[in-house]
Scaffold this active site. Structure first.
Site, PDB file in Angstrom:
ATOM      1  N   CYS A 112      -4.420   6.258  -4.813  1.00 35.47           N
ATOM      2  CA  CYS A 112      -3.846   4.856  -4.565  1.00 35.47           C
ATOM      3  C   CYS A 112      -2.422   4.933  -4.959  1.00 35.47           C
ATOM      4  CB  CYS A 112      -4.879   3.846  -5.486  1.00 35.47           C
ATOM      5  SG  CYS A 112      -3.897   2.230  -5.298  1.00 35.47           S
ATOM      6  N   HIS A 144      -2.409  -4.659 -10.672  1.00 34.88           N
ATOM      7  CA  HIS A 144      -3.043  -3.520 -11.092  1.00 34.88           C
ATOM      8  C   HIS A 144      -3.450  -3.725 -12.540  1.00 34.88           C
ATOM      9  CE1 HIS A 144      -2.516  -0.711  -7.722  1.00 34.88           C
ATOM     10  NE2 HIS A 144      -1.422  -1.544  -7.520  1.00 34.88           N
ATOM     11  N   CYS A 202       0.826  -1.131  -0.030  1.00 31.92           N
ATOM     12  CA  CYS A 202       0.069   0.017   0.043  1.00 31.92           C
ATOM     13  C   CYS A 202       0.746   1.350   0.117  1.00 31.92           C
ATOM     14  CB  CYS A 202      -0.892  -0.064   1.269  1.00 31.92           C
ATOM     15  SG  CYS A 202      -2.039   1.437   1.344  1.00 31.92           S
ATOM     16  N   GLU A 233     -10.162   0.430  -6.128  1.00 31.65           N
ATOM     17  CA  GLU A 233      -9.424  -0.561  -5.379  1.00 31.65           C
ATOM     18  C   GLU A 233      -9.978  -2.043  -4.942  1.00 31.65           C
ATOM     19  OE1 GLU A 233      -6.584   0.649  -2.430  1.00 31.65           O
ATOM     20  OE2 GLU A 233      -6.814   2.773  -2.796  1.00 31.65           O
ATOM     21  N   GLY A 292      -1.400   2.263  -7.445  1.00 30.08           N
ATOM     22  CA  GLY A 292      -2.130   2.433  -8.568  1.00 30.08           C
ATOM     23  C   GLY A 292      -1.379   3.630  -9.131  1.00 30.08           C
TER      24      GLY A 292
HETATM   25  N1  LIG Z   1      -6.365  -1.952  -2.624  1.00 30.66           N
HETATM   26  C1  LIG Z   1      -5.011  -2.465  -2.670  1.00 30.66           C
HETATM   27  C2  LIG Z   1      -4.211  -2.090  -1.412  1.00 30.66           C
HETATM   28  C3  LIG Z   1      -4.039  -0.673  -0.915  1.00 30.66           C
HETATM   29  C4  LIG Z   1      -3.516  -0.081  -2.162  1.00 30.66           C
HETATM   30  C5  LIG Z   1      -3.834   1.512  -2.223  1.00 30.66           C
HETATM   31  N2  LIG Z   1      -4.354   2.095  -0.917  1.00 30.66           N
HETATM   32  C6  LIG Z   1      -2.122   2.106  -2.100  1.00 30.66           C
HETATM   33  O1  LIG Z   1      -2.168   3.251  -1.621  1.00 30.66           O
HETATM   34  O2  LIG Z   1      -1.166   1.643  -2.909  1.00 30.66           O
HETATM   35  C7  LIG Z   1      -4.741  -4.026  -3.114  1.00 30.66           C
HETATM   36  O3  LIG Z   1      -5.765  -4.652  -2.821  1.00 30.66           O
HETATM   37  O4  LIG Z   1      -3.819  -4.169  -3.656  1.00 30.66           O
END
Ligand SMILES: N[C@H](CCC[C@H](N)C(=O)O)C(=O)O
Length: 279
Positions: free
Chosen positions: A219, A161, A75, A210, A222
């Protein structure tokens, strides 16, 4: 006796951060879902747990769970917040801390508050390691979603992603296509679905649906994945300003085998105690 936590946010992507350093803490999916619930709990996109490190080269370990209770590999906004919190608590010597995550190592440097810089490690583009079902690696992949054909990029920053280029981000079908891409059978671990509008070679706008949460204001992984897809397709230069609904991240990537560097804010919001015994 309540469960102490710190509420933090990075560009509106918000977190409940738990201390697994002072004492070991067992976190399971049901506790995560309860904490993340915005009406019956504290409310957050992800729950983060910071623990002593288990591997050489790392100062601490940090674990991440999405609001749906699923534990995930990385994250980007969260690692900036974890570093900011440890620095605030005097648990970092100097301004640099290295975290081990399930997705690899992240080296974090505290800049002038609230900014934090992160070496997010290398991007992974090999389909089998994303994971994404594809016969071979390609800059873009055909993907049928909800009965229509699209061309997406795919990359991993430790977490999977998909990146869909769009021409009108404000009217992009994030609510309709986001869940369909997130749960697409060709992403066996599901994925985060990014919708990217190229402004110029140094500037994109991005929205991310997400995995395990839904659309968030920002994100971090992301943003990294979107820039990687843009550079691989020669749409972007190596330093890119990423405008997300919650604000701006700056991503630098010199290409294959190099780390993706991310800079952005991280802020404490409040300290609290979650009352797990409802009686
Ligand atoms: N939802 C993402 C995890 C959090 C990523 C996001 N909050 C960031 O800042 O990178 C996943 O399931 O891979």
């Amino acid at each position: 006796m309540g469960l102490p936590f710190t509420k933090m946010q990075g560009l509106g992507n918000d977190f409940v951060v738990l201390d697994g350093i002072t004492r070991p803490l067992d976190v399971d999916a049901s506790l995560v879902r309860a904490l993340a619930d915005r009406r019956h709990g504290v409310g957050c996109d992800q729950v983060l747990l910071v623990e002593p490190s288990t591997r050489p080269g790392a100062d601490y370990r940090y674990r991440i769970w999405n609001a749906d209770g699923g534990e995930v590999e990385h994250c980007g906004n969260g690692v900036r917040c974890a570093a900011r919190l440890l620095h605030h608590k005097g648990l970092i010597d100097g301004a640099v801390v290295c975290f081990e995550t399930a997705g690899g190592l992240a080296r974090v440097e505290l800049l002038a508050p609230p900014r934090v810089a992160v070496d997010m490690g290398p991007a992974v583009l090999e389909p089998a390691r994303i994971p994404f079902d594809a016969p071979a690696r390609a800059p873009l992949y055909p993907l049928e979603v909800a009965g229509s054909d699209y061309a997406i990029g795919a990359a991993s920053m430790g977490n999977p992603h998909a990146v869909l280029p769009v021409t009108d981000l404000d009217n992009a079908p994030v609510a309709r296509l986001g869940p369909a891409i997130e749960a697409h059978p060709r992403f066996p671990a599901r994925c985060n679905a990014g919708f990217m509008q190229i402004i110029d070679r140094g500037h994109i706008r991005l929205r991310v649906y997400e995995r395990g949460v839904g659309e968030t204001p920002a994100c971090g992984t992301g943003a990294c994945a979107a820039v990687v897809v843009g550079v691989v397709n020669d749409w972007l230069d190596h330093r890119v300003r990423v405008d997300l609904p919650g604000g701006e991240l700056v991503i630098d990537w010199e290409g294959e085998g190099q780390s993706v560097m991310m800079t952005g804010p991280a802020e404490r919001v409040f300290e609290g105690s979650y009352l797990t015994d409802k009686a």
